[in-house]
Design a protein around this motif. Sequence first.
Motif, PDB file in Angstrom:
ATOM      1  N   ASN A  70      -1.530  -1.829  -3.440  1.00 21.92           N
ATOM      2  CA  ASN A  70      -0.798  -0.801  -4.185  1.00 21.92           C
ATOM      3  C   ASN A  70      -1.674   0.423  -4.453  1.00 21.92           C
ATOM      4  O   ASN A  70      -1.203   1.568  -4.379  1.00 21.92           O
ATOM      5  N   HIS A  71      -2.949   0.173  -4.755  1.00 18.03           N
ATOM      6  CA  HIS A  71      -3.858   1.288  -5.042  1.00 18.03           C
ATOM      7  C   HIS A  71      -4.062   2.154  -3.803  1.00 18.03           C
ATOM      8  O   HIS A  71      -3.937   3.399  -3.869  1.00 18.03           O
ATOM      9  N   LEU A  72      -4.363   1.543  -2.665  1.00 20.56           N
ATOM     10  CA  LEU A  72      -4.597   2.322  -1.445  1.00 20.56           C
ATOM     11  C   LEU A  72      -3.322   3.027  -0.988  1.00 20.56           C
ATOM     12  O   LEU A  72      -3.377   4.152  -0.476  1.00 20.56           O
ATOM     13  N   THR A  73      -2.178   2.360  -1.154  1.00 21.71           N
ATOM     14  CA  THR A  73      -0.915   2.986  -0.758  1.00 21.71           C
ATOM     15  C   THR A  73      -0.692   4.272  -1.543  1.00 21.71           C
ATOM     16  O   THR A  73      -0.315   5.309  -0.977  1.00 21.71           O
ATOM     17  N   ALA A  74      -0.935   4.216  -2.846  1.00 19.86           N
ATOM     18  CA  ALA A  74      -0.766   5.419  -3.665  1.00 19.86           C
ATOM     19  C   ALA A  74      -1.758   6.512  -3.273  1.00 19.86           C
ATOM     20  O   ALA A  74      -1.399   7.700  -3.182  1.00 19.86           O
ATOM     21  N   ARG A  75      -3.019   6.127  -3.038  1.00 28.22           N
ATOM     22  CA  ARG A  75      -4.035   7.125  -2.681  1.00 28.22           C
ATOM     23  C   ARG A  75      -3.714   7.797  -1.346  1.00 28.22           C
ATOM     24  O   ARG A  75      -3.887   9.008  -1.185  1.00 28.22           O
ATOM     25  N   LEU A  82       2.720  -3.930   2.621  1.00 32.94           N
ATOM     26  CA  LEU A  82       3.233  -5.244   3.018  1.00 32.94           C
ATOM     27  C   LEU A  82       2.435  -6.296   2.265  1.00 32.94           C
ATOM     28  O   LEU A  82       1.258  -6.516   2.546  1.00 32.94           O
ATOM     29  N   SER A  83       3.081  -6.929   1.276  1.00 29.83           N
ATOM     30  CA  SER A  83       2.399  -7.962   0.496  1.00 29.83           C
ATOM     31  C   SER A  83       3.425  -8.981   0.023  1.00 29.83           C
ATOM     32  O   SER A  83       4.646  -8.793   0.179  1.00 29.83           O
ATOM     33  N   GLY A  84       2.942 -10.055  -0.583  1.00 32.75           N
ATOM     34  CA  GLY A  84       3.813 -11.146  -0.986  1.00 32.75           C
ATOM     35  C   GLY A  84       4.769 -10.806  -2.101  1.00 32.75           C
ATOM     36  O   GLY A  84       5.757 -11.513  -2.314  1.00 32.75           O
TER      37      GLY A  84
END
Length: 628
Positions: free
Chosen positions: A258-263, A274-276
Amino acid sequence: MTDFSGVVPALARALANRGYETLTPVQQSMLDPALARSDALVSAQTGSGKTVAFGLAMAPTLLDEAERFGPAAAPLAMVIAPTRELALQVRRELEWLYAETSAVIASCVGGMDIRSERRALERGAHIVVGTPGRICDHIRREALDLSALKVVVLDEADEMLDLGFREDLEFILESAPDDRRTLMFSATVPAAIARLAKQYQRDAVRIATQSETRQHGDIEYRALLVSPSDREHAIFNVLRYYEAPMAIVFCSTRAAVNHLTARFNNRNVSVVALSGELSQNERNHALQSLRDGRARVCIATDVAARGIDLPGLDLVIHADLPTNPETLLHRSGRTGRAGRKGICTLIVPANQRRKAERLLESARVTATWANAPSADEVQRRDDERLLADPVFAEDVREEEEALVRTLVESHGADRLAAAFVRLYCDRHSAPEELTEVPLDARGPRVRTGEAGSAPRRDYGSSAWFSLSVGRRQNAEPRWLIPMLCRVGNLSKAEIGAIRMQANETFVEIAASHADAFLSALGRNRTLERGITVRSLDGAPDLSRRADTRFPGGRSGGRFAGDRSETAHSYGERSTATRKRRDFYEASAGPASAAPKKHRARSEDGKASSKPFRKKEKPASPKGSENLT
């Protein structure tokens, strides 16, 4: 048409229509006539075409020399996969492979509508593809009839055991007919897989198609050494450097995803997560957006490391180092599939280099060590891509001539070129500046023989000293080393091993600085707050417990100035307590720098620098009885 010897004709036509010219080694091995009716235990690396391989292997048993299937009833074959994504992918592969056989293929996977699956099973199916848990549910509800089953395929069997599906697999295999064929496909064959095969297969043929000496020959591995603070910037620069049409970034946790997606969204990178924690529908949309080209980067946890096939995936980035060699190989196997070339990069913080080296060695993978692409290197690659852009190879179209002539006359060639460069660069975010990390820089190894030992360096000759403080006084190298440097006029490079005992600490100092160290301490040879220093004749003997009494009133591990062995009054103990507290506050620095386990919390929740001491239970009065 290409000749596929040994393949059922209907499937051979499907392969030709799909553009196949040759078969991969694992696919070719499944066409051995000796395997036509036998069980098989197959180990092959990811991306080797295992789905088509077992599709070809079970066709003779299912069709029995017929060209097409008859009316669908109870399933004839079952394929079990560890994850929903892989099960749905297997179904898609089998649908085109069996397109000319009129095969009805049903799926039974968690997260989908179980009522729709039950209705599909009631209508009949030739092949069922599903996950272990959902298949067990249908069997227990008597919605799935296994009486006609001829073939059972376990895809990624090692992953299913790792995920805890052993009991479900045993239930399914025990519910299936005894005369079925059982085909097990696994990237690795650990002892658990061998035991499962021995229990549920009959005289299985062992097939190993992966290289025992070199993993993933079509993948170029690069280990990129970065400063720990530059990890995110390095990931972004790698994406910008390669500009792969499709890339996947693996993280160890959902929070990191979530952190990298936002950055990256903030950097104008088209990403999907893509995660559980995502629903099945959300995961399907994320994968479809990658296949359609609407997204270019997928940031995922290891849930996507098994079986997800993304055509055109050229780049895999390990944002967090994998925990084991198997995870490394399965993550990396998303690229370099079926003969395609791929690039796999590991982002290695400098303080985790040895861990990365051990990981690569265990996985039998050879990686090229380098620095992450710098801003200048990314800019040079952008310039190269700009000059090689196919737009320059196209001729001016007739409808464009008038506008082109007007632009050249109005602005000139230089201004037009500058405008084109600016438009080209505006499509990308600027690369990040990175701190350069020397590739040959290696931190000192830490000796693990003694608790609290410091980095060990080789001096040639050294001198040993004993300090009148130890573990019982909560001494730690993190504040001892700065004290030695400050009072003894030393640098960290001149301090060697630190061997901490209960009531004293042995410190190794370079022999060339030993005399200067003693001179700096003065005649009393004290550091701060009464810690005394004593010179040793050689290396300390740690085989027996030290019981050394120090000058200055210290004995048995108490500081100079504290109460003596004969001080028992409350007032003396209070004085000793205050002095110990003052010592720790002066030595350990601010409360935020002190070890957490030595800090208590006051009623208002703020940290206190007062060392934690366990309350003593008051003794029962002499002669009293414990009544219960």
